[in-house]
Design an enzyme around this catalytic site. Structure first.
Site, PDB file in Angstrom:
ATOM      1  N   TRP A  97       0.840  -1.183   0.000  1.00 51.81           N
ATOM      2  CA  TRP A  97       0.000   0.000   0.000  1.00 51.81           C
ATOM      3  C   TRP A  97       0.887   1.250   0.000  1.00 51.81           C
ATOM      4  CZ3 TRP A  97       0.569   3.534   3.922  1.00 51.81           C
ATOM      5  CH2 TRP A  97       1.084   3.072   5.143  1.00 51.81           C
ATOM      6  N   GLU A 140       7.310   8.376  14.044  1.00 53.23           N
ATOM      7  CA  GLU A 140       7.502   7.710  12.758  1.00 53.23           C
ATOM      8  C   GLU A 140       8.346   8.555  11.817  1.00 53.23           C
ATOM      9  OE1 GLU A 140       6.555   4.717  11.890  1.00 53.23           O
ATOM     10  OE2 GLU A 140       5.116   4.147  13.433  1.00 53.23           O
ATOM     11  N   GLU A 178       8.751   1.436   6.520  1.00 53.94           N
ATOM     12  CA  GLU A 178       8.406   2.326   7.625  1.00 53.94           C
ATOM     13  C   GLU A 178       8.204   3.769   7.155  1.00 53.94           C
ATOM     14  OE1 GLU A 178       7.990   1.996  10.933  1.00 53.94           O
ATOM     15  OE2 GLU A 178       8.370  -0.151  11.167  1.00 53.94           O
ATOM     16  N   HIS A 181       4.721   5.249   6.837  1.00 53.45           N
ATOM     17  CA  HIS A 181       3.883   5.507   8.008  1.00 53.45           C
ATOM     18  C   HIS A 181       3.819   6.987   8.355  1.00 53.45           C
ATOM     19  CE1 HIS A 181       4.929   1.118   9.392  1.00 53.45           C
ATOM     20  NE2 HIS A 181       4.248   1.167   8.261  1.00 53.45           N
ATOM     21  N   GLU A 231       8.802  -2.740  18.065  1.00 51.73           N
ATOM     22  CA  GLU A 231       7.821  -3.050  17.023  1.00 51.73           C
ATOM     23  C   GLU A 231       6.517  -3.564  17.636  1.00 51.73           C
ATOM     24  OE1 GLU A 231       7.972  -2.180  14.082  1.00 51.73           O
ATOM     25  OE2 GLU A 231      10.031  -2.154  13.377  1.00 51.73           O
ATOM     26  N   THR A 234       4.666  -0.502  19.025  1.00 53.28           N
ATOM     27  CA  THR A 234       4.013   0.320  18.003  1.00 53.28           C
ATOM     28  C   THR A 234       2.819  -0.410  17.389  1.00 53.28           C
ATOM     29  OG1 THR A 234       5.744  -0.392  16.478  1.00 53.28           O
ATOM     30  CG2 THR A 234       5.964   1.782  17.427  1.00 53.28           C
ATOM     31  N   ASP A 263       1.788  -3.499   9.525  1.00 56.24           N
ATOM     32  CA  ASP A 263       3.212  -3.458   9.162  1.00 56.24           C
ATOM     33  C   ASP A 263       4.084  -3.709  10.381  1.00 56.24           C
ATOM     34  OD1 ASP A 263       2.800  -2.979   6.492  1.00 56.24           O
ATOM     35  OD2 ASP A 263       3.446  -0.884   6.521  1.00 56.24           O
ATOM     36  N   GLU A 264       3.752  -3.029  11.480  1.00 52.67           N
ATOM     37  CA  GLU A 264       4.551  -3.177  12.690  1.00 52.67           C
ATOM     38  C   GLU A 264       4.530  -4.620  13.189  1.00 52.67           C
ATOM     39  OE1 GLU A 264       6.289  -0.747  13.033  1.00 52.67           O
ATOM     40  OE2 GLU A 264       5.254   1.172  13.039  1.00 52.67           O
ATOM     41  N   HIS A 267       6.974  -6.595  11.152  1.00 50.16           N
ATOM     42  CA  HIS A 267       8.337  -6.254  11.531  1.00 50.16           C
ATOM     43  C   HIS A 267       8.696  -6.854  12.890  1.00 50.16           C
ATOM     44  CE1 HIS A 267       7.854  -2.496   8.767  1.00 50.16           C
ATOM     45  NE2 HIS A 267       8.034  -3.611   8.083  1.00 50.16           N
TER      46      HIS A 267
END
Length: 399
Positions: A97, A140, A178, A181, A231, A234, A263-264, A267
């Site tokens: 995305w 971020e 990242e 974000h 991670e 977050t 995403d976090e 990760h």
């Protein structure tokens, strides 16, 4: 990674143990960060030397390069493993995305109508939620600092800036993921029209210029433990902001925060898998590194947050996040407990005497943190006050 909130986020005094490192008398570096009261705007403009952050911290005996040289071979031997198990957790750019997928198209005729829709949706969001969302976004946006810190870790750094090693490729591609974000949150908050964007932009510039303190000692054992915790923190924080946005009637913001949280989570899976592998092949060193990082406390990357006005901005932001449930000390205890189970810490055998003591310490931490939080809850109620935030045009919020 960027984390969102601190561990634990009660008040700055709880960071004292994490700002003074280096229990062992080995190679060290003494750093003095003199951070003066905020200068007048005229002085800031004319003298770059006076652009300082709000805290005055003396870090004594900061250990650097604590990893024994023979351990470098471990990370070299894990190159192929990282290729097969860590890089696979990244998403291809073409299927990822991008911020523009969820923001108004500036080339479309209906652009201004779309912006008005965003403003209408954000109209009912309260100030304390905005404080947390802005704090998360600023964290971020300090991504250049985090990539720089990664490249201080011995054995896994990007030696050339374009190294083809698995570790270096991970760092660059993790940073690229990242980077979206901060971009999407910054643009969305700009379009909301609810915030003083210049103050927010100043805070970002101050934060990147101030750097960060994590106490990893250029040591990838400690570095991967730190990033695993951050991670997951977050993931929790952005997940909670997603739920709050939905409750406040902004489904688009809820979706954006949910995407970041996802995403976090990926990760976190990568970094925690590295630590799991280190426990498998070098349990004693990994156990002692985990205990050491827990004793220092995992501090937030944005600890040195400053907007040019509030000398205690990070503490105030963290207090708001604690109060409204975006990220709490209980979450920190839960994270410690999660990784004790995730890495099977209680069941590992074969430690040295020091390793067993480290194991006992870490396994007893979750309950200790929860007891500390119960006592801190009482103090927070007594110490609550209204504090203005420049990000929301100096409106006051309960901290």
């Amino acid at each position: 990674m960027p984390l969102s909130l601190s561990f634990p986020p009660h008040n700055l005094s709880c960071f004292s143990s994490s700002l003074v490192f280096g229990a062992r008398k080995t190679k060290s570096l003494k750093i003095l960060m003199t951070l003066s009261p905020p200068p007048k705007p005229r002085e800031v403009k004319n003298d770059m030397r006076k652009q300082r952050s709000p805290l005055e911290i003396e870090i004594k005996e900061v250990m650097t390069h604590s990893m024994h040289p023979e351990k470098l071979e471990i990370f070299k031997s894990l190159e192929k493993w990282a290729e097969d198990n860590i890089l696979t957790l990244l998403k291809p750019v073409e299927s990822s995305w991008q911020p523009q997928d969820f923001l108004p198209d500036p080339s479309a005729e209906g652009f201004f109508d779309s912006v008005k829709e965003i403003r209408d949706q954000t109209a009912g969001i309260p100030d304390d939620y905005y404080v947390c969302l802005v704090g998360n976004m600023i964290t971020e946006e300090a991504l250049p600092t985090y990539q720089s810190v990664f490249n201080t870790f011995d054995g896994v750094r990007d030696q050339t800036g374009a190294s083809r090693s698995s570790w270096a490729r991970w760092t660059r591609m993790w940073s690229a993921e990242e980077n979206r974000h901060g971009d999407i949150l910054n643009k969305y908050l700009y379009l909301s029209g609810r915030l003083d964007m210049r103050q927010i932009e100043k805070t970002i510039q101050y934060l990147i210029g101030s750097g960060m303190i994590i106490g990893a000692e250029n040591n990838p054992y400690r570095g991967f433990i730190y990033t695993s915790f951050q991670e997951r923190a977050t993931f929790i924080s952005h997940g909670n902001t997603a739920r709050h946005a939905k409750d406040h009637g902004d489904p688009l913001l809820a979706k954006i925060c949910g995407l970041i949280a996802a995403d976090e989570k990926r990760h976190e899976a990568a970094y925690s898998k590295v630590v799991e592998k280190l426990f498998e092949i070098d349990p004693d060193t990994t156990m002692m590194a985990l205990a050491d990082m827990m004793k220092k406390r995992i501090t937030m990357p944005a600890l040195l947050m400053f907007d040019g006005r509030d000398d205690n901005l990070f503490n105030h932001y963290s207090s708001v996040a604690q109060r409204i449930g975006v990220y709490t000390a209980k979450d920190y205890g839960d994270i410690v407990e999660f990784f004790v189970k995730r890495w099977n810490v209680e069941e590992i055998t074969g430690f040295s005497g020091e390793g067993r003591r480290a194991q006992d310490y870490v396994c007893g931490l979750p309950q200790k943190i929860r007891r500390m939080d119960e006592r801190a809850q009482e103090r927070r109620v007594k110490q609550s006050q209204m504090v203005p935030f420049s990000w929301i045009f100096n409106r006051s919020v309960l901290v």
